[in-house]
Design a protein around this motif. Structure first.
Motif, PDB file in Angstrom:
ATOM      1  N   THR A  71       0.861  -1.177   0.000  1.00 46.04           N
ATOM      2  CA  THR A  71       0.000   0.000   0.000  1.00 46.04           C
ATOM      3  C   THR A  71       0.901   1.232   0.000  1.00 46.04           C
ATOM      4  O   THR A  71       1.761   1.399   0.865  1.00 46.04           O
ATOM      5  CB  THR A  71      -0.913   0.033   1.238  1.00 46.04           C
ATOM      6  OG1 THR A  71      -0.121  -0.131   2.412  1.00 46.04           O
ATOM      7  CG2 THR A  71      -1.953  -1.057   1.186  1.00 46.04           C
ATOM      8  N   CYS A  72       0.692   2.076  -1.011  1.00 45.14           N
ATOM      9  CA  CYS A  72       1.539   3.267  -1.156  1.00 45.14           C
ATOM     10  C   CYS A  72       0.763   4.273  -2.004  1.00 45.14           C
ATOM     11  O   CYS A  72       0.226   3.896  -3.049  1.00 45.14           O
ATOM     12  CB  CYS A  72       2.843   2.888  -1.861  1.00 45.14           C
ATOM     13  SG  CYS A  72       3.874   4.301  -2.299  1.00 45.14           S
ATOM     14  N   SER A  73       0.730   5.510  -1.556  1.00 42.34           N
ATOM     15  CA  SER A  73      -0.006   6.547  -2.289  1.00 42.34           C
ATOM     16  C   SER A  73       0.452   6.621  -3.753  1.00 42.34           C
ATOM     17  O   SER A  73      -0.379   6.758  -4.648  1.00 42.34           O
ATOM     18  CB  SER A  73       0.166   7.893  -1.590  1.00 42.34           C
ATOM     19  OG  SER A  73       1.523   8.093  -1.246  1.00 42.34           O
ATOM     20  N   ALA A  74       1.775   6.544  -4.001  1.00 40.15           N
ATOM     21  CA  ALA A  74       2.336   6.516  -5.371  1.00 40.15           C
ATOM     22  C   ALA A  74       1.658   7.546  -6.279  1.00 40.15           C
ATOM     23  O   ALA A  74       1.246   7.240  -7.401  1.00 40.15           O
ATOM     24  CB  ALA A  74       2.230   5.092  -5.948  1.00 40.15           C
ATOM     25  N   LEU A  75       1.568   8.771  -5.798  1.00 45.62           N
ATOM     26  CA  LEU A  75       0.721   9.774  -6.449  1.00 45.62           C
ATOM     27  C   LEU A  75       1.255  10.241  -7.814  1.00 45.62           C
ATOM     28  O   LEU A  75       0.478  10.601  -8.682  1.00 45.62           O
ATOM     29  CB  LEU A  75       0.552  10.987  -5.523  1.00 45.62           C
ATOM     30  CG  LEU A  75      -0.159  10.705  -4.182  1.00 45.62           C
ATOM     31  CD1 LEU A  75      -0.156  11.962  -3.297  1.00 45.62           C
ATOM     32  CD2 LEU A  75      -1.588  10.229  -4.392  1.00 45.62           C
ATOM     33  N   LYS A  76       2.583  10.256  -7.976  1.00 40.17           N
ATOM     34  CA  LYS A  76       3.141  10.763  -9.240  1.00 40.17           C
ATOM     35  C   LYS A  76       3.736   9.627 -10.055  1.00 40.17           C
ATOM     36  O   LYS A  76       4.211   8.627  -9.500  1.00 40.17           O
ATOM     37  CB  LYS A  76       4.269  11.766  -8.961  1.00 40.17           C
ATOM     38  CG  LYS A  76       3.815  13.059  -8.314  1.00 40.17           C
ATOM     39  CD  LYS A  76       4.996  14.035  -8.315  1.00 40.17           C
ATOM     40  CE  LYS A  76       4.696  15.271  -7.514  1.00 40.17           C
ATOM     41  NZ  LYS A  76       5.824  16.221  -7.532  1.00 40.17           N
ATOM     42  N   LYS A  77       3.781   9.845 -11.384  1.00 38.71           N
ATOM     43  CA  LYS A  77       4.343   8.804 -12.263  1.00 38.71           C
ATOM     44  C   LYS A  77       5.788   8.507 -11.873  1.00 38.71           C
ATOM     45  O   LYS A  77       6.215   7.353 -11.881  1.00 38.71           O
ATOM     46  CB  LYS A  77       4.255   9.236 -13.718  1.00 38.71           C
ATOM     47  CG  LYS A  77       4.873   8.195 -14.644  1.00 38.71           C
ATOM     48  CD  LYS A  77       4.548   8.412 -16.092  1.00 38.71           C
ATOM     49  CE  LYS A  77       5.087   7.268 -16.958  1.00 38.71           C
ATOM     50  NZ  LYS A  77       6.545   7.167 -16.919  1.00 38.71           N
ATOM     51  N   LYS A  78       6.551   9.554 -11.504  1.00 39.08           N
ATOM     52  CA  LYS A  78       7.967   9.271 -11.186  1.00 39.08           C
ATOM     53  C   LYS A  78       8.101   8.422  -9.918  1.00 39.08           C
ATOM     54  O   LYS A  78       9.048   7.656  -9.783  1.00 39.08           O
ATOM     55  CB  LYS A  78       8.796  10.548 -11.109  1.00 39.08           C
ATOM     56  CG  LYS A  78       8.509  11.476  -9.985  1.00 39.08           C
ATOM     57  CD  LYS A  78       9.534  12.623 -10.070  1.00 39.08           C
ATOM     58  CE  LYS A  78       9.241  13.702  -9.063  1.00 39.08           C
ATOM     59  NZ  LYS A  78      10.149  14.841  -9.181  1.00 39.08           N
ATOM     60  N   TYR A  79       7.136   8.524  -8.997  1.00 33.03           N
ATOM     61  CA  TYR A  79       7.188   7.658  -7.814  1.00 33.03           C
ATOM     62  C   TYR A  79       6.905   6.204  -8.235  1.00 33.03           C
ATOM     63  O   TYR A  79       7.511   5.266  -7.732  1.00 33.03           O
ATOM     64  CB  TYR A  79       6.154   8.063  -6.760  1.00 33.03           C
ATOM     65  CG  TYR A  79       6.198   9.488  -6.264  1.00 33.03           C
ATOM     66  CD1 TYR A  79       7.357  10.256  -6.351  1.00 33.03           C
ATOM     67  CD2 TYR A  79       5.065  10.066  -5.707  1.00 33.03           C
ATOM     68  CE1 TYR A  79       7.370  11.567  -5.895  1.00 33.03           C
ATOM     69  CE2 TYR A  79       5.074  11.370  -5.237  1.00 33.03           C
ATOM     70  CZ  TYR A  79       6.224  12.122  -5.343  1.00 33.03           C
ATOM     71  OH  TYR A  79       6.234  13.407  -4.890  1.00 33.03           O
ATOM     72  N   ARG A  80       5.932   6.068  -9.156  1.00 31.60           N
ATOM     73  CA  ARG A  80       5.615   4.703  -9.609  1.00 31.60           C
ATOM     74  C   ARG A  80       6.787   4.108 -10.376  1.00 31.60           C
ATOM     75  O   ARG A  80       7.125   2.923 -10.218  1.00 31.60           O
ATOM     76  CB  ARG A  80       4.330   4.723 -10.462  1.00 31.60           C
ATOM     77  CG  ARG A  80       3.114   5.190  -9.661  1.00 31.60           C
ATOM     78  CD  ARG A  80       1.833   5.042 -10.424  1.00 31.60           C
ATOM     79  NE  ARG A  80       1.610   5.996 -11.491  1.00 31.60           N
ATOM     80  CZ  ARG A  80       1.088   7.226 -11.345  1.00 31.60           C
ATOM     81  NH1 ARG A  80       0.734   7.653 -10.148  1.00 31.60           N
ATOM     82  NH2 ARG A  80       0.906   8.018 -12.396  1.00 31.60           N
ATOM     83  N   ASP A  81       7.449   4.928 -11.200  1.00 32.69           N
ATOM     84  CA  ASP A  81       8.606   4.424 -11.949  1.00 32.69           C
ATOM     85  C   ASP A  81       9.734   4.028 -10.991  1.00 32.69           C
ATOM     86  O   ASP A  81      10.444   3.049 -11.231  1.00 32.69           O
ATOM     87  CB  ASP A  81       9.082   5.480 -12.955  1.00 32.69           C
ATOM     88  CG  ASP A  81       8.139   5.584 -14.150  1.00 32.69           C
ATOM     89  OD1 ASP A  81       7.323   4.651 -14.339  1.00 32.69           O
ATOM     90  OD2 ASP A  81       8.198   6.591 -14.884  1.00 32.69           O
ATOM     91  N   HIS A  82       9.881   4.778  -9.905  1.00 31.40           N
ATOM     92  CA  HIS A  82      10.861   4.431  -8.871  1.00 31.40           C
ATOM     93  C   HIS A  82      10.559   3.014  -8.336  1.00 31.40           C
ATOM     94  O   HIS A  82      11.437   2.153  -8.263  1.00 31.40           O
ATOM     95  CB  HIS A  82      10.744   5.480  -7.756  1.00 31.40           C
ATOM     96  CG  HIS A  82      11.828   5.473  -6.733  1.00 31.40           C
ATOM     97  ND1 HIS A  82      12.297   6.615  -6.142  1.00 31.40           N
ATOM     98  CD2 HIS A  82      12.530   4.475  -6.143  1.00 31.40           C
ATOM     99  CE1 HIS A  82      13.235   6.322  -5.266  1.00 31.40           C
ATOM    100  NE2 HIS A  82      13.382   5.017  -5.242  1.00 31.40           N
ATOM    101  N   LEU A  83       9.295   2.761  -8.005  1.00 29.89           N
ATOM    102  CA  LEU A  83       8.910   1.442  -7.472  1.00 29.89           C
ATOM    103  C   LEU A  83       9.072   0.351  -8.529  1.00 29.89           C
ATOM    104  O   LEU A  83       9.461  -0.781  -8.214  1.00 29.89           O
ATOM    105  CB  LEU A  83       7.464   1.473  -6.961  1.00 29.89           C
ATOM    106  CG  LEU A  83       7.203   2.361  -5.739  1.00 29.89           C
ATOM    107  CD1 LEU A  83       5.711   2.519  -5.493  1.00 29.89           C
ATOM    108  CD2 LEU A  83       7.884   1.795  -4.497  1.00 29.89           C
ATOM    109  N   ARG A  84       8.799   0.700  -9.796  1.00 31.57           N
ATOM    110  CA  ARG A  84       8.916  -0.296 -10.875  1.00 31.57           C
ATOM    111  C   ARG A  84      10.353  -0.812 -10.992  1.00 31.57           C
ATOM    112  O   ARG A  84      10.578  -1.941 -11.424  1.00 31.57           O
ATOM    113  CB  ARG A  84       8.472   0.306 -12.216  1.00 31.57           C
ATOM    114  CG  ARG A  84       6.963   0.445 -12.350  1.00 31.57           C
ATOM    115  CD  ARG A  84       6.552   1.049 -13.695  1.00 31.57           C
ATOM    116  NE  ARG A  84       5.107   1.066 -13.834  1.00 31.57           N
ATOM    117  CZ  ARG A  84       4.363   2.187 -13.841  1.00 31.57           C
ATOM    118  NH1 ARG A  84       4.938   3.373 -13.778  1.00 31.57           N
ATOM    119  NH2 ARG A  84       3.043   2.103 -13.948  1.00 31.57           N
ATOM    120  N   GLU A  85      11.326   0.029 -10.602  1.00 33.93           N
ATOM    121  CA  GLU A  85      12.732  -0.410 -10.687  1.00 33.93           C
ATOM    122  C   GLU A  85      12.983  -1.605  -9.773  1.00 33.93           C
ATOM    123  O   GLU A  85      13.865  -2.418 -10.023  1.00 33.93           O
ATOM    124  CB  GLU A  85      13.671   0.733 -10.271  1.00 33.93           C
ATOM    125  CG  GLU A  85      13.830   1.784 -11.351  1.00 33.93           C
ATOM    126  CD  GLU A  85      14.551   3.021 -10.834  1.00 33.93           C
ATOM    127  OE1 GLU A  85      15.306   2.913  -9.842  1.00 33.93           O
ATOM    128  OE2 GLU A  85      14.340   4.090 -11.434  1.00 33.93           O
TER     129      GLU A  85
END
Ligand code: ATP
Ligand code: GCO
Length: 177
Positions: A83-97
Motif C-alpha cells: 500500500t503506497c499513495s504513489a501519487l506521481k508517475k515518477k514515484y511509480r517508476d521508482h517502485l517499478r525499478e
C-alpha cells in the motif's frame, strides 16, 4: 497474456481504501501485505501530522525503503501487496525499478468521499486538511502498463478486493501451494 504481475501496489490518495482493500485481498488470495505507511520516517509522519504535505525529497527516501521491502518479499517467494499513495508517475517508476512486472491498482474516488472518510477516521496521523494537496499532487496512472483503475467511491472493500483478485489471476497470479 502480457507480462505477469509479480507484485502489486494499491495506490491512491489518503482515505481511498488502500489498507482496507489490501487486507481483504490478502485474506482472499494469501498474498503478503506490506503497509507502506509504516515505513515513513518519523519526520514524514510529524510533517503530515502538523498539516504540511510531503514533497518529492520527503518521499524519495521512503520510496527507497519500499523498494527494498518489495525486493525482500519477492526474494522470499512471496506475492507482495504494497500500500503506497504513489501519487506521481515518477514515484511509480521508482517502485517499478524494484520489481519488473509490478502492477498498480488505482483506487479512484471523489474528493468529497475522501474528505468524508479521512475526517471520520479517529487516531490517524493524516489530517483532512491535506486532502486537497493529495488531489493536487495526484497524476492518474490510467494508461500506464499493468494498471487497473477501480471505482473506490462506490464499490465496497470486498468488491474492490474481488475485482483486484480477478484481474491479478488474469495477469499470472499463481497462489502458493
Ligand atoms: N470502499 C470503501 N467503502 C466504504 N468505506 C471504505 C472503503 N474503503 C475504505 N473505507 C473506509 O475509509 C477509511 C479509510 O480507509 P483506509 O485506511 O483503508 O484508506 P487508506 O487509503 O489506506 O488511507 P491512508 O493512506 O490515509 O492510510 C476507513 O475508515 C475505511 O474503513
Ligand atoms: O505520499 C503521501 O503524501 C503520503 O504517503 C500520504 O498519502 C499518506 O502517507 C497516506 O495516505 C496516509 O494517510
Amino acid at each position: 497474456m502480457s507480462q505477469p504481475v509479480t507484485a502489486l501496489v494499491i495506490m491512491g490518495v489518503s482515505g481511498c481504501g488502500k489498507s482496507s482493500v489490501s487486507e481483504a485481498l490478502c485474506r482472499l488470495n494469501g498474498a503478503t501485505a506490506i503497509e507502506g505507511d509504516s515505513f515513513h520516517p518519523a519526520a514524514n509522519i510529524e510533517k503530515m501530522s502538523a498539516g504540511h504535505p510531503l514533497n518529492d525529497d520527503d518521499r524519495a527516501g521512503w520510496l527507497d525503503i519500499l523498494c527494498d521491502e518489495l525486493r525482500r518479499s519477492l526474494k522470499a517467494g512471496e506475492h507482495p501487496v504494497l500500500t503506497c499513495s504513489a501519487l506521481k508517475k515518477k514515484y511509480r517508476d521508482h517502485l517499478r525499478e524494484a520489481a519488473p512486472g509490478l502492477g498498480f491498482v488505482f483506487l479512484e474516488l471523489t474528493r468529497a468521499v475522501a474528505a468524508d472518510r479521512v475526517s471520520h477516521r479517529p487516531g490517524h496521523f493524516m489530517p483532512a486538511s491535506l486532502i486537497d494537496s493529495q488531489f493536487a499532487t495526484l497524476e492518474s496512472p490510467k494508461g500506464e502498463p499493468l494498471t487497473l483503475a477501480l471505482n473506490a467511491s462506490e464499490d465496497s472493500v470486498e468488491e474492490l478486493a474481488e475485482q483486484t483478485n480477478a484481474w491479478w489471476l488474469q495477469h499470472g497470479f499463481e497462489p502458493s501451494k
